[in-house]
Design a protein around this motif. Structure first.
Motif, PDB file in Angstrom:
ATOM      1  N   PRO A  10       4.737   4.550  14.169  1.00 21.62           N
ATOM      2  CA  PRO A  10       4.078   5.889  14.258  1.00 21.62           C
ATOM      3  C   PRO A  10       4.560   6.551  15.611  1.00 21.62           C
ATOM      4  O   PRO A  10       4.867   5.983  16.579  1.00 21.62           O
ATOM      5  CB  PRO A  10       2.471   5.488  14.326  1.00 21.62           C
ATOM      6  CG  PRO A  10       2.317   4.239  14.859  1.00 21.62           C
ATOM      7  CD  PRO A  10       3.732   3.290  14.264  1.00 21.62           C
ATOM      8  N   LEU A  15       0.387  10.112  15.576  1.00 21.66           N
ATOM      9  CA  LEU A  15      -0.817   9.637  16.213  1.00 21.66           C
ATOM     10  C   LEU A  15      -1.691  10.940  16.512  1.00 21.66           C
ATOM     11  O   LEU A  15      -3.064  10.859  16.163  1.00 21.66           O
ATOM     12  CB  LEU A  15      -0.368   8.877  17.481  1.00 21.66           C
ATOM     13  CG  LEU A  15       0.175   7.483  17.187  1.00 21.66           C
ATOM     14  CD1 LEU A  15       0.614   6.929  18.480  1.00 21.66           C
ATOM     15  CD2 LEU A  15      -0.679   6.711  16.575  1.00 21.66           C
ATOM     16  N   TRP A  19      -5.450  11.499  14.945  1.00 26.50           N
ATOM     17  CA  TRP A  19      -6.578  11.389  15.892  1.00 26.50           C
ATOM     18  C   TRP A  19      -7.454  12.751  15.231  1.00 26.50           C
ATOM     19  O   TRP A  19      -8.918  12.645  15.291  1.00 26.50           O
ATOM     20  CB  TRP A  19      -5.952  11.821  17.283  1.00 26.50           C
ATOM     21  CG  TRP A  19      -7.125  12.253  18.145  1.00 26.50           C
ATOM     22  CD1 TRP A  19      -7.788  13.135  18.645  1.00 26.50           C
ATOM     23  CD2 TRP A  19      -7.806  10.968  19.038  1.00 26.50           C
ATOM     24  NE1 TRP A  19      -8.547  12.935  19.547  1.00 26.50           N
ATOM     25  CE2 TRP A  19      -8.713  11.688  19.955  1.00 26.50           C
ATOM     26  CE3 TRP A  19      -7.577   9.864  18.918  1.00 26.50           C
ATOM     27  CZ2 TRP A  19      -9.502  11.006  20.587  1.00 26.50           C
ATOM     28  CZ3 TRP A  19      -8.404   8.712  19.894  1.00 26.50           C
ATOM     29  CH2 TRP A  19      -9.462   9.593  20.896  1.00 26.50           C
ATOM     30  N   THR A 104      -0.476   0.755  20.078  1.00 25.42           N
ATOM     31  CA  THR A 104      -1.290   2.182  20.389  1.00 25.42           C
ATOM     32  C   THR A 104      -1.834   2.451  19.279  1.00 25.42           C
ATOM     33  O   THR A 104      -3.190   2.935  19.397  1.00 25.42           O
ATOM     34  CB  THR A 104      -0.055   3.251  20.747  1.00 25.42           C
ATOM     35  OG1 THR A 104       0.383   2.497  21.920  1.00 25.42           O
ATOM     36  CG2 THR A 104      -1.014   4.628  21.119  1.00 25.42           C
ATOM     37  N   GLN A 105      -1.551   2.624  17.839  1.00 24.90           N
ATOM     38  CA  GLN A 105      -2.115   3.102  16.677  1.00 24.90           C
ATOM     39  C   GLN A 105      -3.429   2.077  16.848  1.00 24.90           C
ATOM     40  O   GLN A 105      -4.322   2.389  16.272  1.00 24.90           O
ATOM     41  CB  GLN A 105      -1.257   2.963  15.710  1.00 24.90           C
ATOM     42  CG  GLN A 105      -1.878   3.441  14.263  1.00 24.90           C
ATOM     43  CD  GLN A 105      -1.037   3.482  13.068  1.00 24.90           C
ATOM     44  OE1 GLN A 105      -0.155   2.671  13.121  1.00 24.90           O
ATOM     45  NE2 GLN A 105      -1.334   4.324  12.153  1.00 24.90           N
ATOM     46  N   THR A 106      -3.200   0.800  16.989  1.00 22.54           N
ATOM     47  CA  THR A 106      -4.480   0.008  16.640  1.00 22.54           C
ATOM     48  C   THR A 106      -5.287   0.108  17.502  1.00 22.54           C
ATOM     49  O   THR A 106      -6.530   0.145  17.135  1.00 22.54           O
ATOM     50  CB  THR A 106      -3.914  -1.543  16.674  1.00 22.54           C
ATOM     51  OG1 THR A 106      -3.006  -1.865  15.687  1.00 22.54           O
ATOM     52  CG2 THR A 106      -4.904  -2.676  16.292  1.00 22.54           C
ATOM     53  N   PHE A 153      -0.582  10.639  23.859  1.00 22.66           N
ATOM     54  CA  PHE A 153       0.346   9.828  22.967  1.00 22.66           C
ATOM     55  C   PHE A 153       1.657   9.418  23.457  1.00 22.66           C
ATOM     56  O   PHE A 153       2.021   8.305  23.629  1.00 22.66           O
ATOM     57  CB  PHE A 153       0.116   9.948  21.676  1.00 22.66           C
ATOM     58  CG  PHE A 153      -1.270   9.555  21.046  1.00 22.66           C
ATOM     59  CD1 PHE A 153      -1.573   8.372  21.152  1.00 22.66           C
ATOM     60  CD2 PHE A 153      -1.900  10.785  20.733  1.00 22.66           C
ATOM     61  CE1 PHE A 153      -3.015   8.184  20.660  1.00 22.66           C
ATOM     62  CE2 PHE A 153      -3.139  10.480  20.114  1.00 22.66           C
ATOM     63  CZ  PHE A 153      -3.938   9.248  20.264  1.00 22.66           C
TER      64      PHE A 153
END
Length: 168
Positions: A10, A15, A19, A104-106, A153
């Protein structure tokens, strides 16, 4: 064990989109509830609380969440914490950049789950009480929360990747 995944990592733009889409859901639900009450004659399913108590608890929970959102974000989404998190149940991609993006996505989705908990409890109560105004206020609250608690991000990905590179 590191395996290559077929899906691309991603990007900061993706992201950001995830969000805001996730935190805008209560606004869409609030509008749907307002339309159902206004034009569909939607009636309360069950009144669990007196209306004044419902509003006081809901507004208090929203205010408290807005107050703790940024410090909680700083704790959960700091690069060191993101780099340490495991990817339980996910395949780790090759390379620090892709691994940083997936971690980061998790972490972002875990944090979103925490933030959305209050909003969706209020959504459920709004539907049970057929309180369209509370549903709309909850939607505005979640959009405000999205802005207040949004991580940076690009910086988070860069710093997490640097930490992961040093750890190799």
């Amino acid at each position: 064990m590191v395996k290559k995944t077929g899906a691309p990592a991603p990007t900061p733009r993706a992201l950001n989109l995830l969000w805001f889409v996730t935190l805008s859901a209560p606004m869409f639900i609030g509008v749907a509830l307002w339309l159902a009450v206004r034009f569909g004659a939607f009636q309360p399913v069950a009144e669990l609380l007196p209306q004044q108590t419902l509003w006081q608890l809901s507004l208090g929970a929203m205010a408290l969440t807005l107050l703790v959102a940024r410090p909680l974000r700083n704790l959960i989404m700091k690069p060191e914490a993101v780099a340490r998190r495991s990817l339980a149940g996910r395949v780790a991609p090759e390379g620090p950049a892709a691994l940083a993006a997936v971690k980061t996505q998790t972490t972002m989705f875990a944090f979103l789950g925490m933030l959305d908990a209050v909003a969706f409890i209020i959504v459920a109560l709004s539907f049970m009480h057929a309180d369209a105004a509370l549903g709309l206020i909850n939607g505005v609250y979640t959009l405000t929360l999205a802005v207040v608690a949004k991580p940076d991000f690009p910086l988070l990905l860069k710093e997490t990747e640097q930490i992961l590179r040093r750890g190799q």
